[in-house]
Write a protein that holds these residues in place. Structure first.
Motif, PDB file in Angstrom:
ATOM      1  N   ASN A   1       0.810  -1.224   0.000  1.00 33.89           N
ATOM      2  CA  ASN A   1       0.000   0.000   0.000  1.00 33.89           C
ATOM      3  C   ASN A   1       0.843   1.272   0.000  1.00 33.89           C
ATOM      4  OD1 ASN A   1      -2.340  -1.569   0.115  1.00 33.89           O
ATOM      5  ND2 ASN A   1      -2.302  -1.652   2.346  1.00 33.89           N
ATOM      6  N   ARG A   2       2.135   1.133  -0.245  1.00 28.56           N
ATOM      7  CA  ARG A   2       2.978   2.322  -0.283  1.00 28.56           C
ATOM      8  C   ARG A   2       2.636   3.184  -1.499  1.00 28.56           C
ATOM      9  NH1 ARG A   2       8.836   0.047  -0.496  1.00 28.56           N
ATOM     10  NH2 ARG A   2       7.768  -1.284  -2.003  1.00 28.56           N
ATOM     11  N   SER A   3       2.716   4.489  -1.320  1.00 28.97           N
ATOM     12  CA  SER A   3       2.482   5.403  -2.432  1.00 28.97           C
ATOM     13  C   SER A   3       3.670   5.344  -3.389  1.00 28.97           C
ATOM     14  CB  SER A   3       2.303   6.828  -1.921  1.00 28.97           C
ATOM     15  OG  SER A   3       3.511   7.288  -1.317  1.00 28.97           O
ATOM     16  N   LEU A   4       3.475   5.877  -4.593  1.00 32.51           N
ATOM     17  CA  LEU A   4       4.556   5.913  -5.576  1.00 32.51           C
ATOM     18  C   LEU A   4       5.752   6.684  -5.027  1.00 32.51           C
ATOM     19  CD1 LEU A   4       5.614   5.323  -8.425  1.00 32.51           C
ATOM     20  CD2 LEU A   4       4.473   7.417  -9.202  1.00 32.51           C
ATOM     21  N   LEU A   5       5.479   7.762  -4.286  1.00 30.48           N
ATOM     22  CA  LEU A   5       6.547   8.559  -3.702  1.00 30.48           C
ATOM     23  C   LEU A   5       7.350   7.750  -2.685  1.00 30.48           C
ATOM     24  CD1 LEU A   5       7.845  11.374  -3.598  1.00 30.48           C
ATOM     25  CD2 LEU A   5       6.250  11.942  -1.741  1.00 30.48           C
TER      26      LEU A   5
ATOM     27  N   ASN B   1       8.798   0.540   5.586  1.00 31.12           N
ATOM     28  CA  ASN B   1       7.914  -0.473   4.974  1.00 31.12           C
ATOM     29  C   ASN B   1       6.643  -0.725   5.793  1.00 31.12           C
ATOM     30  OD1 ASN B   1       9.442  -0.996   2.669  1.00 31.12           O
ATOM     31  ND2 ASN B   1      10.730  -2.482   3.719  1.00 31.12           N
ATOM     32  N   ARG B   2       6.167   0.299   6.470  1.00 27.90           N
ATOM     33  CA  ARG B   2       4.968   0.157   7.293  1.00 27.90           C
ATOM     34  C   ARG B   2       3.758  -0.264   6.454  1.00 27.90           C
ATOM     35  NH1 ARG B   2       2.501   1.646  11.964  1.00 27.90           N
ATOM     36  NH2 ARG B   2       0.320   2.276  11.814  1.00 27.90           N
ATOM     37  N   ASP B   3       3.676   0.236   5.226  1.00 26.13           N
ATOM     38  CA  ASP B   3       2.471   0.018   4.423  1.00 26.13           C
ATOM     39  C   ASP B   3       2.502  -1.252   3.587  1.00 26.13           C
ATOM     40  OD1 ASP B   3       1.118   2.267   5.341  1.00 26.13           O
ATOM     41  OD2 ASP B   3       2.245   3.580   3.994  1.00 26.13           O
ATOM     42  N   ILE B   4       3.454  -2.133   3.844  1.00 24.98           N
ATOM     43  CA  ILE B   4       3.345  -3.498   3.295  1.00 24.98           C
ATOM     44  C   ILE B   4       2.425  -4.250   4.243  1.00 24.98           C
ATOM     45  CG2 ILE B   4       4.576  -5.656   2.865  1.00 24.98           C
ATOM     46  CD1 ILE B   4       6.933  -4.034   1.921  1.00 24.98           C
ATOM     47  N   ALA B   5       1.251  -4.613   3.752  1.00 26.23           N
ATOM     48  CA  ALA B   5       0.163  -5.015   4.644  1.00 26.23           C
ATOM     49  C   ALA B   5      -0.266  -6.460   4.443  1.00 26.23           C
ATOM     50  CB  ALA B   5      -1.040  -4.095   4.427  1.00 26.23           C
ATOM     51  N   SER B   6      -0.757  -7.050   5.520  1.00 21.59           N
ATOM     52  CA  SER B   6      -1.322  -8.408   5.468  1.00 21.59           C
ATOM     53  C   SER B   6      -2.643  -8.381   4.707  1.00 21.59           C
ATOM     54  CB  SER B   6      -1.560  -8.933   6.886  1.00 21.59           C
ATOM     55  OG  SER B   6      -0.356  -9.042   7.598  1.00 21.59           O
ATOM     56  N   GLY B   7      -2.922  -9.484   4.041  1.00 24.16           N
ATOM     57  CA  GLY B   7      -4.169  -9.587   3.291  1.00 24.16           C
ATOM     58  C   GLY B   7      -4.763 -10.975   3.400  1.00 24.16           C
ATOM     59  N   ASN B   8      -5.480 -11.379   2.363  1.00 26.81           N
ATOM     60  CA  ASN B   8      -6.138 -12.682   2.331  1.00 26.81           C
ATOM     61  C   ASN B   8      -5.884 -13.307   0.962  1.00 26.81           C
ATOM     62  OD1 ASN B   8      -7.771 -14.890   2.855  1.00 26.81           O
ATOM     63  ND2 ASN B   8      -9.694 -13.788   2.592  1.00 26.81           N
ATOM     64  N   PRO B   9      -4.635 -13.719   0.680  1.00 24.69           N
ATOM     65  CA  PRO B   9      -4.279 -14.162  -0.679  1.00 24.69           C
ATOM     66  C   PRO B   9      -5.002 -15.417  -1.144  1.00 24.69           C
ATOM     67  CG  PRO B   9      -2.498 -14.649   0.867  1.00 24.69           C
ATOM     68  CD  PRO B   9      -3.479 -13.793   1.598  1.00 24.69           C
TER      69      PRO B   9
ATOM     70  N   ALA C   1       3.130 -10.906   4.015  1.00 24.55           N
ATOM     71  CA  ALA C   1       3.566  -9.528   4.288  1.00 24.55           C
ATOM     72  C   ALA C   1       4.667  -9.516   5.336  1.00 24.55           C
ATOM     73  CB  ALA C   1       2.378  -8.683   4.747  1.00 24.55           C
ATOM     74  N   GLU C   2       4.481 -10.288   6.399  1.00 27.18           N
ATOM     75  CA  GLU C   2       5.480 -10.339   7.467  1.00 27.18           C
ATOM     76  C   GLU C   2       6.807 -10.888   6.957  1.00 27.18           C
ATOM     77  OE1 GLU C   2       1.525 -10.036   9.299  1.00 27.18           O
ATOM     78  OE2 GLU C   2       2.343 -11.344   7.745  1.00 27.18           O
ATOM     79  N   GLY C   3       6.740 -11.950   6.143  1.00 24.80           N
ATOM     80  CA  GLY C   3       7.965 -12.526   5.583  1.00 24.80           C
ATOM     81  C   GLY C   3       8.694 -11.548   4.682  1.00 24.80           C
ATOM     82  N   GLU C   4       7.937 -10.842   3.835  1.00 24.05           N
ATOM     83  CA  GLU C   4       8.547  -9.871   2.926  1.00 24.05           C
ATOM     84  C   GLU C   4       9.213  -8.736   3.704  1.00 24.05           C
ATOM     85  OE1 GLU C   4       9.685  -8.189  -0.715  1.00 24.05           O
ATOM     86  OE2 GLU C   4       8.907 -10.185  -0.236  1.00 24.05           O
ATOM     87  N   LYS C   5       8.550  -8.237   4.751  1.00 27.38           N
ATOM     88  CA  LYS C   5       9.129  -7.155   5.553  1.00 27.38           C
ATOM     89  C   LYS C   5      10.400  -7.627   6.272  1.00 27.38           C
ATOM     90  CE  LYS C   5       6.488  -4.229   7.757  1.00 27.38           C
ATOM     91  NZ  LYS C   5       5.454  -3.612   8.612  1.00 27.38           N
ATOM     92  N   PHE C   6      10.373  -8.849   6.769  1.00 26.03           N
ATOM     93  CA  PHE C   6      11.540  -9.407   7.455  1.00 26.03           C
ATOM     94  C   PHE C   6      12.726  -9.497   6.500  1.00 26.03           C
ATOM     95  CE2 PHE C   6      14.080 -12.331   9.918  1.00 26.03           C
ATOM     96  CZ  PHE C   6      13.698 -12.103  11.239  1.00 26.03           C
ATOM     97  N   ILE C   7      12.472  -9.976   5.287  1.00 25.74           N
ATOM     98  CA  ILE C   7      13.548 -10.130   4.299  1.00 25.74           C
ATOM     99  C   ILE C   7      14.102  -8.767   3.894  1.00 25.74           C
ATOM    100  CG2 ILE C   7      14.063 -10.848   1.921  1.00 25.74           C
ATOM    101  CD1 ILE C   7      12.013 -13.118   2.349  1.00 25.74           C
ATOM    102  N   ARG C   8      13.218  -7.800   3.659  1.00 28.02           N
ATOM    103  CA  ARG C   8      13.676  -6.462   3.268  1.00 28.02           C
ATOM    104  C   ARG C   8      14.501  -5.817   4.381  1.00 28.02           C
ATOM    105  NH1 ARG C   8       9.231  -3.371  -0.534  1.00 28.02           N
ATOM    106  NH2 ARG C   8       8.641  -5.166  -1.790  1.00 28.02           N
ATOM    107  N   ALA C   9      14.115  -6.072   5.624  1.00 27.57           N
ATOM    108  CA  ALA C   9      14.886  -5.531   6.752  1.00 27.57           C
ATOM    109  C   ALA C   9      16.282  -6.141   6.794  1.00 27.57           C
ATOM    110  CB  ALA C   9      14.140  -5.795   8.059  1.00 27.57           C
ATOM    111  N   LEU C  10      16.378  -7.447   6.542  1.00 32.03           N
ATOM    112  CA  LEU C  10      17.691  -8.104   6.497  1.00 32.03           C
ATOM    113  C   LEU C  10      18.554  -7.545   5.368  1.00 32.03           C
ATOM    114  CD1 LEU C  10      16.559 -11.761   7.178  1.00 32.03           C
ATOM    115  CD2 LEU C  10      18.365 -10.609   8.466  1.00 32.03           C
ATOM    116  N   GLU C  11      17.940  -7.335   4.211  1.00 26.56           N
ATOM    117  CA  GLU C  11      18.684  -6.791   3.073  1.00 26.56           C
ATOM    118  C   GLU C  11      19.182  -5.378   3.367  1.00 26.56           C
ATOM    119  OE1 GLU C  11      16.409  -9.289  -0.506  1.00 26.56           O
ATOM    120  OE2 GLU C  11      15.749  -7.264   0.013  1.00 26.56           O
ATOM    121  N   LEU C  12      18.342  -4.582   4.052  1.00 25.34           N
ATOM    122  CA  LEU C  12      18.763  -3.226   4.417  1.00 25.34           C
ATOM    123  C   LEU C  12      19.901  -3.266   5.440  1.00 25.34           C
ATOM    124  CD1 LEU C  12      18.209  -0.195   4.080  1.00 25.34           C
ATOM    125  CD2 LEU C  12      16.640  -0.356   6.021  1.00 25.34           C
TER     126      LEU C  12
END
Length: 748
Positions: free
Chosen positions: A378-382, A539-547, A599-610
């Motif tokens: 849900n992050r904006s383009l900016l 990455n706050r706006d990477i959100a959980s959903g119902n895939p 969403a949680e897995g993606e945020k965790f991975i991005r945090a490790l990469e950062l």
């Protein structure tokens, strides 16, 4: 022809079909069964040739009926297929797919976990007069055909340890690994080394094995499947299933079933469909690469054409993985295309050192791309542009600082140190002669008096502050309750009641008598551990959903977002602790129990990469986690290998990865990307393990003692390395950051 034997076989096929369909009635099947039971009476006076023609006709009709039923089977029917005693097992595959094999590591009820079968096997391939024997290491869960001592393929920790041992042997001998996944889930015991800890180690080590790994799924149950399922290519039997939890388990959770109650059949069936567990579902989601077609109603021991297909596809998969990392990319692509058209090409499975490096990198990229469709960005383009530019700046800064400046500084420092050491040797000899002359004259040197003071005097702290102070700016809502609180251990330890305001402010939620740590909100941790105003969330706006489109789950996720103000159960941020900059990922129990989804897995991975880009230490604080989010199905389960590979990549680059558990932490995250850390600690009074008490009772029938999962038990079996009081978290983390780590890439 033995007519009675043929009739018996037809009857067995009908019984098998009834078993697969469960409680569902098929009138045409029942009519056919009645016809067979009346066959002897009807053909009493008929000659043998007429009986044979009649039986052949019945066989053709039943085959047609099986095909028609097969076209209509549900996800739960497939679950019953893989659990049936007649289902093809690993021994059948070894006998019919491979040319020669020898079981190793034990093979009967007296071995170390006979549910895990290991075999050194050969595949013999011919081209003209040339014969090539290609060795492989076969590992897999073995159920047998109703062999009770194999425990239904439910593997204990030492069984997974045995599998890892021989997979490492395969890597040393540079032979491919063929893993056959056929388990309802691992056996949830916490005896050494612990179910969760061993699965985590398996996933972590498999991520770095430098040989092709092919996994073939029949029944892929939760973390038990992941223990040997990390592969370069994943195949799946068409009637198999691969799921985060069994449909019955999902129904029990959804229906809030307790005790000896059973979930309704309709709910179990709907959960099996909603979780998207079939081979076709997993192929569309990208979690398997190919489907191996089975005969109608599933492969059984006597389906010999099926074995030919399995052999062909595992050989082709191994060839393709080998070719994909060998030689120039252009010629690899041509070879693979040519191979698909001409099956007589023989590919050597040995790899050069460079090819082995490419294999591991390719494996990481494969898993990194998975589940990208399963979360909401849900992050904006900016925000996205800002994140990209920040990444570029961080990468450039890291390259200059750690790729150019730091090596140069280290080289200069090394030259200075060596020169200084040489000078010290010369001056040391001169100084020794000087002091020896003074002693002969009867004088005591200043150096001797100084050494005496060092040996007999009191040492002084470099930092006179006994406790690191922090102005929190946060007060626990529990502190506003105007009453006394009783410690749970008051009865046996004599703890006095504590005023709530004192307990949840000055005492940091810790009983001053026995040290019991009362549960606290994650906000307390954020405000009291890190330096004031240093937290910067990303990455706050990477959100959980119902895939999976799980029924009525979207509303529950939205309710959790509304209630907590969070978009997922994982919060990622940069912060500092006593001036040390670090990256942190927090699993928050308030949001759906801290369960992990895409969403949680993606945020965790991005945090490790950062953290890797910034060369910072990484802290995983587990405020609480109930495991993998079952409603997301394999979208959630796949986070176990995905996040573990990211952890491995970060650690291999020299990063420092610390895990701190609080409250209750169970299941998938503990059995993968948390449990693989070399530095794991727990807050006193926390509980952690592979499965909670309810799951253990449901799966094993065992009543476990109340302290089965407490952190002291985890410490005794080596799962964690220390137990901390909440009051000491900040101080202990600072000490850890200053004293432990790999190649000190992170901040020094």
């Amino acid at each position: 022809m033995n007519i009675e034997k043929q009739l018996s076989e037809l009857t067995e096929r009908i019984t098998y079909t009834r078993d697969i369909l469960g409680n569902k009635s098929r009138p045409e099947l029942e009519a056919f069964a009645k016809e067979i039971s009346e066959f002897q009476d009807k053909y009493t006076d008929a000659d043998e040739s007429r009986c044979i023609r009649a039986i052949e006709s019945l066989d053709r009709r039943l085959t047609t009926m099986e095909s028609a039923i097969d076209a209509q089977i549900t996800a739960m029917d497939k679950v019953r297929i893989v659990r049936h005693p007649q289902r093809v097992c690993l021994k059948d595959i070894l006998e019919n797919v491979y040319d020669k094999y020898t079981e190793i590591g034990g093979k009967d009820e007296h071995s170390i976990d006979p549910g895990m079968l290991i075999a050194r096997a050969y595949i013999t391939r011919r081209k003209g007069k040339k014969i090539i024997n290609q060795p492989v290491m076969v590992v897999g869960q073995e159920k047998g055909h109703g062999q009770e001592f194999r425990n239904g393929g439910s593997i204990k920790p030492w069984g997974n340890s045995k599998a890892l041992k021989y997979m490492k042997v395969a890597a040393r001998e540079q032979i491919p690994i063929h893993a056959y996944v056929n388990t309802p889930g691992s056996y949830p015991v916490e005896d050494f080394p612990g179910a969760a800890q061993q699965i985590a180690e398996n996933i972590y080590e498999m991520a770095g094995l430098t040989v092709p790994i092919i996994a073939v799924f029949s029944e892929g149950g939760s973390g038990g499947a992941e223990a040997i399922g990390m592969a370069d290519k994943r195949l799946m039997f068409s009637h198999g299933y691969y799921s985060v939890i069994s449909p019955e388990g999902a129904a029990a959770i959804e229906g809030r079933i307790r005790g000896s109650e059973r979930a309704p059949t309709e709910l179990i069936e709907s959960c099996a469909i909603a979780q998207r567990i079939t081979a076709q579902d997993n192929l569309s989601n990208g979690y398997i690469d190919e489907i191996i077609d089975e005969p109608p109603l599933g492969a059984r021991a006597d389906h010999f054409d099926f074995y030919k297909q399995v052999r062909e596809q595992v050989i082709r998969a191994t060839d393709e993985i080998t070719l994909s990392v060998r030689g120039l990319r252009l010629f690899r692509a041509i070879a693979i295309r040519h191979f698909r058209k001409h099956a007589d090409i023989i590919v050597r499975w040995s790899l050069s050192e460079k090819a082995r490096e490419r294999l591991v990198n390719r494996r990481y990229k494969k898993y990194r791309k998975l589940a990208q469709h399963a979360y909401q960005d849900n992050r904006s383009l900016l925000d996205k542009l800002n994140a990209t530019s920040t990444g570029i700046v961080s990468s450039t800064t890291s390259l200059v600082q750690y790729g150019l400046i730091k090596p140069f500084k280290q080289k200069i420092a090394q030259i200075i140190e060596e020169a200084t050491d040489e000078i010290h040797v010369i001056t040391g000899k001169v100084d020794a002669l000087y002091h020896a002359g003074l002693k002969k004259l009867g004088f005591k040197s200043l150096g001797d008096r100084q050494k005496e003071m060092e040996l007999t005097g009191l040492s002084k702290e470099e930092n006179p502050k006994a406790v690191i102070e922090s102005d929190s700016g946060y007060m626990s809502p529990q502190a506003r309750i105007d009453r006394e609180v009783t410690c749970p251990h008051a009865g046996k330890r004599g703890c006095l009641d504590i005023w709530a305001r004192d307990l949840y402010t000055d005492f940091a939620g810790v009983c001053p008598h026995c040290g019991y740590n009362f549960p606290m909100e994650y906000q307390w941790y954020l405000h009291n551990v890190f330096d004031k105003n240093s937290i910067r969330e990303f990455n706050r706006d990477i959100a959980s959903g119902n895939p999976t489109g799980f029924p009525n789950f979207e509303q529950r996720v939205e309710a959790a977002k509304e209630k907590t103000g969070l978009q997922s159960s994982c919060m990622t941020f940069n912060a500092s602790l006593e001036g040390i900059h670090l990256t942190c990922a927090t699993l928050i129990a308030n949001f759906r129990g801290g369960s992990v989804g895409a969403a949680e897995g993606e945020k965790f991975i991005r945090a490790l990469e950062l953290a890797q880009t910034k060369h910072q230490p990484f802290l995983a604080y587990v405020h609480g986690t109930a495991g993998i989010r079952i409603q997301e199905g394999v979208n959630g389960l796949i986070q176990m290998p995905r996040c573990t590979m990211a952890v491995r990549k970060y650690i291999e680059e020299g990063g420092l990865y610390i895990v701190l558990y609080d409250t209750n932490s169970y299941a998938g995250p503990v059995a993968s990307f948390l449990g693989c850390s070399p530095y794991q600690y727990a807050v006193r009074s926390s509980r952690l393990g592979f499965a909670g008490p309810g799951v253990i009772k449901e799966t094993t029938g065992l009543e476990i003692p109340p302290d089965y999962h407490n952190c002291f038990k985890a410490l005794s079996r080596g799962h964690i390395q220390g137990i901390w009081s909440r009051k000491d978290i900040r101080k202990n983390l600072q000490h850890a950051l200053l004293t432990i780590g790999g190649r000190n890439l992170y901040y020094r």
